[in-house]
Design a protein around this motif. Structure first.
Motif, PDB file in Angstrom:
ATOM      1  N   PHE A  60      43.308 -28.353  89.271  1.00 48.18           N
ATOM      2  CA  PHE A  60      42.414 -28.688  88.166  1.00 48.18           C
ATOM      3  C   PHE A  60      40.979 -28.387  88.560  1.00 48.18           C
ATOM      4  N   ARG A  61      40.118 -28.352  87.560  1.00 44.28           N
ATOM      5  CA  ARG A  61      38.698 -28.082  87.776  1.00 44.28           C
ATOM      6  C   ARG A  61      37.908 -29.345  87.482  1.00 44.28           C
ATOM      7  N   ASP A  62      36.969 -29.687  88.366  1.00 47.73           N
ATOM      8  CA  ASP A  62      36.159 -30.892  88.165  1.00 47.73           C
ATOM      9  C   ASP A  62      34.946 -30.594  87.289  1.00 47.73           C
ATOM     10  N   GLU A  63      34.123 -31.602  87.084  1.00 50.67           N
ATOM     11  CA  GLU A  63      32.950 -31.464  86.205  1.00 50.67           C
ATOM     12  C   GLU A  63      31.906 -30.474  86.730  1.00 50.67           C
ATOM     13  N   ARG A  64      31.984 -30.119  88.007  1.00 46.41           N
ATOM     14  CA  ARG A  64      31.050 -29.137  88.590  1.00 46.41           C
ATOM     15  C   ARG A  64      31.677 -27.748  88.681  1.00 46.41           C
ATOM     16  N   SER A  65      32.812 -27.572  88.008  1.00 43.84           N
ATOM     17  CA  SER A  65      33.544 -26.296  87.965  1.00 43.84           C
ATOM     18  C   SER A  65      34.155 -25.889  89.298  1.00 43.84           C
ATOM     19  N   CYS A  66      34.361 -26.855  90.193  1.00 46.66           N
ATOM     20  CA  CYS A  66      35.052 -26.608  91.459  1.00 46.66           C
ATOM     21  C   CYS A  66      36.545 -26.873  91.225  1.00 46.66           C
ATOM     22  N   PHE A  67      37.399 -25.974  91.693  1.00 39.70           N
ATOM     23  CA  PHE A  67      38.844 -26.156  91.539  1.00 39.70           C
ATOM     24  C   PHE A  67      39.402 -26.963  92.706  1.00 39.70           C
ATOM     25  N   HIS A  68      40.367 -27.827  92.395  1.00 36.63           N
ATOM     26  CA  HIS A  68      41.038 -28.657  93.388  1.00 36.63           C
ATOM     27  C   HIS A  68      42.542 -28.452  93.267  1.00 36.63           C
ATOM     28  N   ALA A  69      43.209 -28.277  94.389  1.00 44.87           N
ATOM     29  CA  ALA A  69      44.665 -28.211  94.459  1.00 44.87           C
ATOM     30  C   ALA A  69      45.103 -29.452  95.231  1.00 44.87           C
ATOM     31  N   TYR A  70      46.023 -30.216  94.648  1.00 45.88           N
ATOM     32  CA  TYR A  70      46.351 -31.533  95.201  1.00 45.88           C
ATOM     33  C   TYR A  70      47.857 -31.749  95.205  1.00 45.88           C
ATOM     34  N   ILE A  71      48.377 -32.226  96.341  1.00 49.04           N
ATOM     35  CA  ILE A  71      49.789 -32.595  96.494  1.00 49.04           C
ATOM     36  C   ILE A  71      49.845 -34.108  96.641  1.00 49.04           C
ATOM     37  N   PRO A  72      50.117 -34.849  95.537  1.00 47.83           N
ATOM     38  CA  PRO A  72      50.091 -36.315  95.583  1.00 47.83           C
ATOM     39  C   PRO A  72      51.098 -36.936  96.557  1.00 47.83           C
ATOM     40  N   ALA A  73      52.235 -36.297  96.778  1.00 45.30           N
ATOM     41  CA  ALA A  73      53.264 -36.873  97.655  1.00 45.30           C
ATOM     42  C   ALA A  73      52.786 -37.027  99.086  1.00 45.30           C
TER      43      ALA A  73
END
Length: 124
Positions: free
Chosen positions: A25-38
């Motif tokens: 997803f992209r945050d409010e500053r247009s930086c993309f984040h890839a996240y593995i919740p497990a």
């Protein structure tokens, strides 16, 4: 060691291969984040590909450290994984685990499913 793709998969471990579902997803500053919740492992970057590459680096670091120390199974159990040898399953995600992602959804930012496949040498 870790390969991140754009295909959604269920999370599980079997026969030396770990499959994890995550989000991009992209945050409010247009930086993309890839996240593995497990696992609580994430990466970021100015674009989707850079975020996935950053996640791949972080996943490799996480697993190299855990395998070297002999603590991978214990780490996974602390994260809520269910052990049912020879298969292990990641925890069910709680809404509280995904607060940042839900904030992005509410703001109209696109959420993309990704998956991470990790080959663990010699199994665990």
């Amino acid at each position: 060691m870790a390969t991140v793709t754009g295909i959604e998969e269920t999370g599980y471990y079997s026969c030396g291969r770990l499959h994890l579902r995550g989000v991009l997803f992209r945050d409010e500053r247009s930086c993309f984040h890839a996240y593995i919740p497990a696992l609580g492992v994430s990466g970021y970057g100015p674009g989707r590909q850079e975020a996935k590459q950053s996640l791949q680096v972080m996943m490799n670091f996480y697993f190299e450290r855990a395998l070297r120390s002999g603590q991978l199974v214990e780490d996974l159990q602390r994260c809520g994984w269910v052990m049912d040898p020879p298969v292990m399953y990641p925890p069910v995600f709680r809404h509280s685990d995904m607060t940042d992602v839900f904030d992005c959804i509410r703001s109209g930012t696109g959420i993309y499913h990704i998956s991470c496949t990790v080959d663990l040498p010699g199994g665990i």
